[in-house]
Scaffold this motif. Structure first.
Motif, PDB file in Angstrom:
ATOM      1  N   ASN A  29       8.330 -40.667  10.349  1.00 45.69           N
ATOM      2  CA  ASN A  29       7.622 -40.674  11.551  1.00 45.69           C
ATOM      3  C   ASN A  29       5.911 -41.037  11.122  1.00 45.69           C
ATOM      4  OD1 ASN A  29       7.110 -38.454   9.941  1.00 45.69           O
ATOM      5  ND2 ASN A  29       8.601 -36.860  11.379  1.00 45.69           N
ATOM      6  N   GLY A  30       5.624 -41.135  10.130  1.00 42.40           N
ATOM      7  CA  GLY A  30       4.151 -40.513   9.733  1.00 42.40           C
ATOM      8  C   GLY A  30       4.179 -38.860   9.749  1.00 42.40           C
ATOM      9  N   GLU A  31       4.240 -38.207   9.432  1.00 36.17           N
ATOM     10  CA  GLU A  31       3.881 -37.268   8.907  1.00 36.17           C
ATOM     11  C   GLU A  31       4.040 -37.294   6.678  1.00 36.17           C
ATOM     12  OE1 GLU A  31       6.940 -33.747   9.236  1.00 36.17           O
ATOM     13  OE2 GLU A  31       6.909 -34.312  11.880  1.00 36.17           O
ATOM     14  N   THR A  32       3.076 -36.760   6.881  1.00 31.63           N
ATOM     15  CA  THR A  32       3.055 -36.784   5.213  1.00 31.63           C
ATOM     16  C   THR A  32       2.583 -35.349   5.130  1.00 31.63           C
ATOM     17  OG1 THR A  32       0.447 -37.064   5.477  1.00 31.63           O
ATOM     18  CG2 THR A  32       1.447 -38.577   5.149  1.00 31.63           C
ATOM     19  N   TYR A  33       2.564 -35.208   3.612  1.00 29.26           N
ATOM     20  CA  TYR A  33       2.786 -32.906   3.269  1.00 29.26           C
ATOM     21  C   TYR A  33       2.044 -33.892   2.002  1.00 29.26           C
ATOM     22  CZ  TYR A  33       5.382 -31.459   7.083  1.00 29.26           C
ATOM     23  OH  TYR A  33       6.171 -31.634   8.484  1.00 29.26           O
ATOM     24  N   ARG A  34       1.173 -32.509   1.153  1.00 26.98           N
ATOM     25  CA  ARG A  34       0.843 -32.415  -0.136  1.00 26.98           C
ATOM     26  C   ARG A  34       1.400 -31.101  -0.607  1.00 26.98           C
ATOM     27  NH1 ARG A  34      -3.610 -36.868   0.028  1.00 26.98           N
ATOM     28  NH2 ARG A  34      -4.291 -35.666  -1.698  1.00 26.98           N
ATOM     29  N   LEU A  35       2.381 -31.430  -1.907  1.00 24.46           N
ATOM     30  CA  LEU A  35       2.428 -30.328  -2.324  1.00 24.46           C
ATOM     31  C   LEU A  35       2.161 -29.888  -4.007  1.00 24.46           C
ATOM     32  CD1 LEU A  35       6.401 -29.914  -1.550  1.00 24.46           C
ATOM     33  CD2 LEU A  35       4.798 -28.201  -1.105  1.00 24.46           C
ATOM     34  N   PRO A  36       1.187 -28.946  -3.704  1.00 28.11           N
ATOM     35  CA  PRO A  36       0.771 -28.794  -5.471  1.00 28.11           C
ATOM     36  C   PRO A  36       1.770 -28.586  -6.201  1.00 28.11           C
ATOM     37  CG  PRO A  36      -0.447 -27.763  -3.305  1.00 28.11           C
ATOM     38  CD  PRO A  36       0.587 -27.724  -2.978  1.00 28.11           C
ATOM     39  N   PHE A  37       1.338 -29.211  -7.468  1.00 26.53           N
ATOM     40  CA  PHE A  37       1.843 -29.773  -8.567  1.00 26.53           C
ATOM     41  C   PHE A  37       2.335 -28.388  -9.096  1.00 26.53           C
ATOM     42  CE2 PHE A  37       0.459 -33.865 -10.279  1.00 26.53           C
ATOM     43  CZ  PHE A  37       1.365 -34.508  -9.604  1.00 26.53           C
ATOM     44  N   GLU A  38       1.536 -27.192  -9.044  1.00 24.93           N
ATOM     45  CA  GLU A  38       1.783 -25.771  -9.446  1.00 24.93           C
ATOM     46  C   GLU A  38       2.528 -24.684  -8.504  1.00 24.93           C
ATOM     47  OE1 GLU A  38      -1.047 -21.686 -10.296  1.00 24.93           O
ATOM     48  OE2 GLU A  38      -1.063 -22.813  -8.796  1.00 24.93           O
ATOM     49  N   LEU A  39       2.787 -25.154  -7.032  1.00 22.57           N
ATOM     50  CA  LEU A  39       4.180 -24.663  -6.441  1.00 22.57           C
ATOM     51  C   LEU A  39       5.211 -25.074  -7.273  1.00 22.57           C
ATOM     52  CD1 LEU A  39       4.370 -22.851  -4.334  1.00 22.57           C
ATOM     53  CD2 LEU A  39       4.583 -24.906  -2.770  1.00 22.57           C
ATOM     54  N   LEU A  40       5.277 -26.093  -6.773  1.00 26.24           N
ATOM     55  CA  LEU A  40       6.989 -27.046  -7.509  1.00 26.24           C
ATOM     56  C   LEU A  40       7.254 -26.786  -7.939  1.00 26.24           C
ATOM     57  CD1 LEU A  40       5.642 -30.705  -6.706  1.00 26.24           C
ATOM     58  CD2 LEU A  40       7.356 -29.615  -5.317  1.00 26.24           C
ATOM     59  N   ARG A  41       5.981 -26.058  -9.668  1.00 23.33           N
ATOM     60  CA  ARG A  41       6.708 -25.859 -10.548  1.00 23.33           C
ATOM     61  C   ARG A  41       6.813 -24.618 -10.742  1.00 23.33           C
ATOM     62  NH1 ARG A  41       8.508 -24.347 -14.956  1.00 23.33           N
ATOM     63  NH2 ARG A  41       7.949 -24.583 -17.074  1.00 23.33           N
ATOM     64  N   VAL A  42       6.844 -23.620 -10.130  1.00 23.65           N
ATOM     65  CA  VAL A  42       6.937 -22.035 -10.233  1.00 23.65           C
ATOM     66  C   VAL A  42       8.048 -22.032  -9.512  1.00 23.65           C
ATOM     67  CG1 VAL A  42       4.500 -22.182 -10.724  1.00 23.65           C
ATOM     68  CG2 VAL A  42       5.178 -21.696  -7.734  1.00 23.65           C
ATOM     69  N   TYR A  43       8.329 -22.985  -8.722  1.00 22.57           N
ATOM     70  CA  TYR A  43       9.708 -22.973  -7.590  1.00 22.57           C
ATOM     71  C   TYR A  43      10.906 -23.567  -8.319  1.00 22.57           C
ATOM     72  CZ  TYR A  43       7.750 -19.189  -4.212  1.00 22.57           C
ATOM     73  OH  TYR A  43       7.244 -17.606  -3.824  1.00 22.57           O
ATOM     74  N   SER A  44      10.337 -24.484  -9.161  1.00 21.76           N
ATOM     75  CA  SER A  44      11.427 -25.650  -9.474  1.00 21.76           C
ATOM     76  C   SER A  44      13.040 -25.018  -9.262  1.00 21.76           C
ATOM     77  CB  SER A  44      11.208 -25.315 -11.015  1.00 21.76           C
ATOM     78  OG  SER A  44      12.353 -25.699 -11.715  1.00 21.76           O
ATOM     79  N   PRO A  45      13.801 -25.371  -9.059  1.00 23.60           N
ATOM     80  CA  PRO A  45      15.341 -25.484  -8.672  1.00 23.60           C
ATOM     81  C   PRO A  45      16.158 -24.822  -9.910  1.00 23.60           C
ATOM     82  CG  PRO A  45      15.052 -27.418  -8.306  1.00 23.60           C
ATOM     83  CD  PRO A  45      13.311 -26.808  -8.818  1.00 23.60           C
TER      84      PRO A  45
END
Length: 137
Positions: A29-45
């Motif tokens: 739909n044209g949306e883009t999001y930018r997720l910081p690596f740090e955030l991805l890493r500290v909230y790793s599932p």
């Protein structure tokens, strides 16, 4: 953990921006999001981070400069990144990524609040798993 529903937005593109340290999710739909690596890493599932139940989470620190060195698709429902600190057990489903993308401000606040509550510096090196909590100089 919720499974994929027909409503889960599946990204049409996933781009690793090593220099700016963000994972870009592009949607049809044209949306883009930018997720910081740090955030991805500290909230790793992963179990290593999330533990095996509420309250079992291991607070992650020292991840500001972490990068994603490789990212692999898992089926057609998730991606599994390898981080520069060797962490590679987190499987990020599309619904988790979308949820993190839309809630990232809240997640940052939550993370910084947890650090403050624990009296831990965001850039403190992680103690190796099972290490005693001594002070290193």
């Amino acid at each position: 953990m919720s499974g994929l529903t027909p409503d889960t937005p599946v990204p049409t593109g996933v781009v690793v921006h090593s220099k700016s340290r963000v994972l870009e999710l592009q949607y049809a739909n044209g949306e883009t999001y930018r997720l910081p690596f740090e955030l991805l890493r500290v909230y790793s599932p992963s179990a290593e981070v999330m533990g095996h139940g509420p309250g079992q989470e291991t607070l992650q620190t020292g991840k500001r400069d972490v990068t994603i060195t490789m990212i692999e698709g898992v089926g057609n429902y998730a991606v599994q990144p390898t981080f520069s600190d060797g962490h590679a057990t987190g499987i990020y489903s599309w619904d988790l990524l979308y949820d993190m993308a839309v809630r990232q401000d809240e997640l940052w606040r939550d993370y910084l609040a947890k650090l403050a509550a624990a009296g831990v510096d965001r850039d403190a090196p992680m103690a190796p798993a099972g290490a005693a909590h001594g002070h290193r100089h």
